[in-house]
Design a protein around this motif. Structure first.
Motif, PDB file in Angstrom:
ATOM      1  N   GLU A 171     -11.899 -29.339 -36.771  1.00 32.74           N
ATOM      2  CA  GLU A 171     -12.119 -30.579 -37.524  1.00 32.74           C
ATOM      3  C   GLU A 171     -12.486 -31.717 -36.584  1.00 32.74           C
ATOM      4  O   GLU A 171     -13.347 -32.561 -36.901  1.00 32.74           O
ATOM      5  N   ALA A 172     -11.827 -31.760 -35.410  1.00 31.65           N
ATOM      6  CA  ALA A 172     -12.154 -32.804 -34.426  1.00 31.65           C
ATOM      7  C   ALA A 172     -13.583 -32.635 -33.921  1.00 31.65           C
ATOM      8  O   ALA A 172     -14.304 -33.622 -33.696  1.00 31.65           O
ATOM      9  N   LEU A 173     -14.009 -31.377 -33.741  1.00 29.02           N
ATOM     10  CA  LEU A 173     -15.387 -31.129 -33.301  1.00 29.02           C
ATOM     11  C   LEU A 173     -16.386 -31.588 -34.365  1.00 29.02           C
ATOM     12  O   LEU A 173     -17.443 -32.148 -34.050  1.00 29.02           O
TER      13      LEU A 173
ATOM     14  N   LEU B 217     -11.304 -34.575 -27.195  1.00 23.93           N
ATOM     15  CA  LEU B 217     -11.408 -34.738 -28.646  1.00 23.93           C
ATOM     16  C   LEU B 217     -10.190 -35.486 -29.176  1.00 23.93           C
ATOM     17  O   LEU B 217      -9.089 -35.396 -28.603  1.00 23.93           O
ATOM     18  N   GLU B 218     -10.423 -36.194 -30.281  1.00 20.46           N
ATOM     19  CA  GLU B 218      -9.299 -36.823 -30.974  1.00 20.46           C
ATOM     20  C   GLU B 218      -8.831 -35.863 -32.058  1.00 20.46           C
ATOM     21  O   GLU B 218      -9.510 -35.674 -33.078  1.00 20.46           O
ATOM     22  N   VAL B 219      -7.681 -35.243 -31.833  1.00 19.34           N
ATOM     23  CA  VAL B 219      -7.158 -34.218 -32.735  1.00 19.34           C
ATOM     24  C   VAL B 219      -6.141 -34.853 -33.673  1.00 19.34           C
ATOM     25  O   VAL B 219      -5.193 -35.510 -33.219  1.00 19.34           O
ATOM     26  N   ARG B 220      -6.338 -34.661 -34.997  1.00 25.56           N
ATOM     27  CA  ARG B 220      -5.399 -35.184 -35.993  1.00 25.56           C
ATOM     28  C   ARG B 220      -4.386 -34.085 -36.322  1.00 25.56           C
ATOM     29  O   ARG B 220      -4.741 -33.059 -36.920  1.00 25.56           O
TER      30      ARG B 220
ATOM     31  N   PRO C 245      -2.851 -39.032 -34.635  1.00 23.83           N
ATOM     32  CA  PRO C 245      -4.005 -38.537 -33.867  1.00 23.83           C
ATOM     33  C   PRO C 245      -3.727 -38.593 -32.360  1.00 23.83           C
ATOM     34  O   PRO C 245      -3.130 -39.550 -31.874  1.00 23.83           O
ATOM     35  N   GLN C 246      -4.170 -37.569 -31.682  1.00 23.46           N
ATOM     36  CA  GLN C 246      -3.962 -37.481 -30.229  1.00 23.46           C
ATOM     37  C   GLN C 246      -5.288 -37.178 -29.550  1.00 23.46           C
ATOM     38  O   GLN C 246      -6.030 -36.301 -29.993  1.00 23.46           O
ATOM     39  N   LYS C 247      -5.567 -37.896 -28.483  1.00 19.10           N
ATOM     40  CA  LYS C 247      -6.772 -37.598 -27.696  1.00 19.10           C
ATOM     41  C   LYS C 247      -6.403 -36.569 -26.639  1.00 19.10           C
ATOM     42  O   LYS C 247      -5.578 -36.840 -25.761  1.00 19.10           O
ATOM     43  N   MET C 248      -6.994 -35.400 -26.732  1.00 19.97           N
ATOM     44  CA  MET C 248      -6.634 -34.299 -25.830  1.00 19.97           C
ATOM     45  C   MET C 248      -7.884 -33.699 -25.207  1.00 19.97           C
ATOM     46  O   MET C 248      -8.971 -33.742 -25.781  1.00 19.97           O
ATOM     47  N   THR C 249      -7.703 -33.147 -24.019  1.00 23.80           N
ATOM     48  CA  THR C 249      -8.811 -32.544 -23.268  1.00 23.80           C
ATOM     49  C   THR C 249      -8.643 -31.032 -23.232  1.00 23.80           C
ATOM     50  O   THR C 249      -7.573 -30.529 -22.883  1.00 23.80           O
ATOM     51  N   PHE C 250      -9.711 -30.317 -23.597  1.00 23.29           N
ATOM     52  CA  PHE C 250      -9.709 -28.850 -23.605  1.00 23.29           C
ATOM     53  C   PHE C 250     -10.865 -28.349 -22.731  1.00 23.29           C
ATOM     54  O   PHE C 250     -11.838 -29.069 -22.490  1.00 23.29           O
ATOM     55  N   LEU C 251     -10.723 -27.097 -22.309  1.00 24.04           N
ATOM     56  CA  LEU C 251     -11.833 -26.474 -21.592  1.00 24.04           C
ATOM     57  C   LEU C 251     -12.921 -26.082 -22.578  1.00 24.04           C
ATOM     58  O   LEU C 251     -12.631 -25.640 -23.695  1.00 24.04           O
TER      59      LEU C 251
END
Length: 424
Positions: free
Chosen positions: A93-95, A62-65, A136-142
């Motif tokens: 919010e990213a979702l 997701l791209e998290v702001r 904004p950061q693109k981060m990976t979550f489970l």
């Protein structure tokens, strides 16, 4: 003439019967081997079929702001303020941005699609690199357990899907958009146990098993070899020796849970050692493994030809020199092979360890022999009995890891036997 003809006929009939019996015996042997191989194939197919998905994790990118105001961070330069921030809100919010069909008021349903520990992952990232705040950061979550089960097992009737129809439609959109993906499950090998199946791993159990096996090997091998040498080379042949030999053979057939009861009574209740630690687990497994090592070591000593001893004694070697310089080196390959097989058996034991408390829920990876720990067979036992459906694949994947260890140890024993074997 007539008698010789009749005798020849009887011999021919007897030969035919013997040949028929031999063919039947071979057929029974082939059937037995085929039955055993079929059972093995079914076992492996079932374990691999259920467990291969345990090595795949479901992730969301997701791209998290990271807006400090939205995250309620008053002072980005204050570590305590960073720690108290609201990290769940930017993820939701990213979702919402990733799922355009989701409307206002769907935040709670959307939040159930991602792992509950995702906010902790984001918090650690911000605390480690505060400079990412404001961008904004693109981060990976489970993904959450329910999302992971739906993505992996939507068509499997053994799994019940807990997502609503709307949530399933959102997940399908995310999969199609490439937001939800599958990747190698490094979490499974780098984390300890967890209440969340997607965050659970076998590292703690693997370290616990290695520490327990280290205690078992250090104690059982020298004691077992010394006992075998004494009984085979130095002990007088009398009733006491016969009594000891008979009881060693009987101990090899005693159910392993009896050794667990013995360890509970002696090491924990009498000596006061802590429960659930590799030290006590290793002591219990040492008691269980000793008879196997003693019996295999005695067989290896017996296999050394008497001519070796006679030649050594002929040049003036003492009894101790004959044993230590000639018999022991020649018998060592057989002793090592028997010890590895005994260790492999100990690695797969569960019952004695349950009785000394190694069935506890242990999250942390043990740092020493007296830290609370569990072992792989007990971890499998715990996951197999868990009501969470996602633990089914975790248990099967852990079985595959345990089988890999066992096959590796047995392969090592075979290699050592062929490498060090001597023929006379």
């Amino acid at each position: 003439m007539s008698n010789s003809h009749e005798q020849a006929e009887l011999v021919r009939k007897s030969l035919k019967r013997r040949y028929r019996k031999e063919r039947r015996f071979r057929l029974y042997g082939i059937l037995a081997i085929a039955l055993a191989i079929s059972a093995l194939v079914i076992l492996f197919a079932d374990i691999i079929g259920k467990g291969y998905s345990g090595f795949i994790k479901t992730t969301m990118t997701l791209e998290v702001r990271l807006d400090p105001d939205t995250m309620e961070i008053e002072d980005p330069s204050d570590p305590e303020s960073l720690r108290r921030g609201n990290y769940g809100k930017p993820i939701v919010e990213a979702l919402k941005r990733a799922v355009p069909s989701a409307g206002e008021g769907d935040e709670k349903s959307l939040g159930r699609l991602i792992n509950p520990y995702a906010s902790n992952t984001l918090r650690e990232a911000v605390i480690d690199r505060p400079e990412i705040l404001g961008s904004p950061q693109k981060m990976t979550f489970l993904a959450s357990d329910d999302t992971s089960v739906y993505v992996k097992h939507a068509d499997d009737p053994n799994y019940s899907i807990k997502l609503s129809d709307e949530q399933q439609r959102w997940v399908d959109e995310l999969v199609e958009a490439g937001v939800i993906e599958g990747a190698f499950n490094d979490v499974f090998f780098s984390h300890g146990d967890s209440r969340e199946p997607t965050s659970a791993g076998v590292l703690g159990a693997m370290v616990g098993s290695l520490l327990t096996m280290a205690v078992t090997l250090v104690l059982s091998f020298p004691i077992g070899v010394a006992a075998a040498i004494y009984l085979e080379e130095f002990a007088p042949q009398n009733r006491l020796t016969d009594f000891i030999e008979v009881n060693i053979n009987n101990l090899a057939a005693v159910p392993s849970i009896i050794f667990g009861l013995l360890g509970l009574a002696v090491f924990i209740n009498l000596f006061g050692l802590p429960r659930s630690v590799p030290l006590v687990g290793g002591l219990v497994l040492t008691l269980m493994t000793l008879p196997t090592i003693i019996i295999s070591s005695r067989a290896a000593i017996k296999s050394v030809p008497p001519s070796i001893r006679e030649a050594a004694e002929g040049i003036g070697a003492s009894k101790m020199q004959v044993v230590l310089h000639h018999v022991l080196p020649l018998a060592m390959p057989g002793m090592l092979t028997g010890s590895i097989i005994g260790m492999a058996q100990a690695l797969g034991e569960t019952a004695p360890l349950l009785l000394i408390g190694m069935v506890a829920f242990i999250v942390d990876v043990p740092d020493g022999f007296t830290d609370a720990a569990t072992v792989l067979p007990v971890q499998i036992f715990l996951w197999a009995g868990s009501p969470e459906l996602a633990f089914i694949e975790r248990a099967s994947a852990a079985i595959m890891v345990l089988l890999t260890f066992l096959i590796g140890m047995n392969a090592l024993a075979i290699w050592m036997r062929r490498r060090l074997e001597r023929r006379w």
